[in-house]
Design an enzyme around this catalytic site. Structure first.
Site, mmCIF file in Angstrom:
data_model
loop_
_atom_site.group_PDB
_atom_site.id
_atom_site.type_symbol
_atom_site.label_atom_id
_atom_site.label_comp_id
_atom_site.label_asym_id
_atom_site.label_seq_id
_atom_site.Cartn_x
_atom_site.Cartn_y
_atom_site.Cartn_z
ATOM 1 N N ASP A 102 0.913 1.943 -0.009
ATOM 2 C CA ASP A 102 2.125 2.468 0.604
ATOM 3 C C ASP A 102 1.761 3.718 1.408
ATOM 4 O OD1 ASP A 102 5.311 2.375 0.549
ATOM 5 O OD2 ASP A 102 4.766 4.423 -0.015
ATOM 6 N N HIS A 301 6.046 -5.580 -2.496
ATOM 7 C CA HIS A 301 5.511 -4.317 -1.995
ATOM 8 C C HIS A 301 4.647 -3.562 -3.001
ATOM 9 C CE1 HIS A 301 5.268 -0.647 0.338
ATOM 10 N NE2 HIS A 301 5.778 0.042 -0.664
#
Length: 322
Positions: A102, A301
């Site tokens: 991320d 994610h």
């Protein structure tokens, strides 16, 4: 956690950083994303230690027990990469493999770009290494989405002072439950957009139950981490995106030289839009040492938490090949 120890290390950048670590051997730095902490790497710390590496996951600038300054401009990409570069020497190493997920991925990519002498390999999870564009975030989004629609993009929503941190801090349990386990609601063009009159959490549906990779104890850990200091400093990372574009002008057109690996979930909202997915096939021009783009089928994610075994194995394989 068994096999993981904690201490504070003074980075050469001047920041006193809390780190979780395990094992001994060549150094591997594991950089978390938003809004997380060292804890997102709990599985990989142990796996890398077992494979013969010194695995270190810091709480990055503004997070957890590291903390940081209050000023927005102290969270530029130069500060973030500087913390990592300074941490390598502070940990007694000459070089390291830098891994980021991320927001940690851009920090890893930029550390490799700025200081290839310190980085013997770089791995990004979720976020590809995008080359510097012709304009900053605000101008780019205004051109793509139009005015004022671009303001609904979640990164633009985060530019507001006070509003997003108040929303995210209002009910920490709900915040982390939605962010980690809620299904994202994407606009027609494949981007996560904050609905008119709503907030960032409205981009995610409430989960009926937690996925098998996430426990109530995991949620409770994150709630405790953010109870004291909240989201203001972590959000400052987003508030430097246009500034980062200006600061990185000397590296415009420069390529990332160290050997590299990208790991992406095919259900990740970061690559959900067609343009982002298509860009994965052109990365070798910016990263000539890119050895593989590994797509994890069915993975969202939170890559290294959703698929801990696969990610750990991919990291060990990459490290063995350096």
């Amino acid at each position: 956690m068994t096999g993981i120890s904690h201490r504070f290390v003074e980075s050469a950048s001047g920041l006193r950083m809390h780190v979780a670590e395990a094992g001994s051997g060549p150094l591997v730095l594991l950089l978390h994303g938003f809004p997380e902490s060292w804890y997102s790497w709990r599985h990989q710390l142990v796996a890398l230690a077992d494979a013969g590496y010194h695995a270190v996951a810091p709480d990055q600038r503004g997070y957890g027990r590291t903390g940081g300054p209050d000023e927005v401009d102290q969270y530029s990409i130069l500060h973030l990469a500087g913390d990592v570069a300074g941490l390598i020497g502070a940990l007694g190493a000459d070089r390291a493999v830098v891994v980021g997920h991320d927001w940690g991925a851009p920090v890893a990519w930029h550390t490799a770009l700025f200081r290839p002498d310190l980085v013997r390999g770089v791995v990004g999870l979720s976020v590809p290494p995008y080359p510097r564009g012709r304009a900053g975030l605000s101008q780019t989004l205004r051109g793509q989405l139009g005015d004022p629609a671009y303001l609904a993009y979640y990164m633009m929503y985060f530019q507001q002072q006070g509003v997003p941190e108040a929303e995210l801090g209002r009910d920490l349990d709900t915040t982390f439950r939605r962010l980690l386990a809620g299904a994202p609601v994407m606009a027609a063009h494949g981007l996560p957009m904050v609905p008119e009159g709503g907030g960032f959490l409205d981009v995610f549906q409430d989960p009926e139950e937690l996925p098998d990779w996430l426990t109530e104890a995991d949620i409770a850990f994150l709630v405790a981490e953010f109870e004291e200091n909240g989201f203001r400093r972590p959000l400052h990372w987003y508030r430097n995106l246009d500034r980062n574009w200006e600061l990185t002008a000397p590296w415009h057109g420069a390529s990332i030289q160290p050997p590299a690996l990208l790991i992406v979930g095919d259900k990740d909202l970061v690559v959900a839009n067609p343009q982002a997915r298509e860009s994965l096939s052109t990365l070798s021009g910016h990263v000539p040492g890119l050895r593989e783009v590994r797509l994890l089928s069915g993975c969202g994610h939170w890559t290294q938490q959703e698929r801990p075994k696969e990610v750990s194995e991919a990291l060990v394989d990459f490290l063995a090949g350096l």
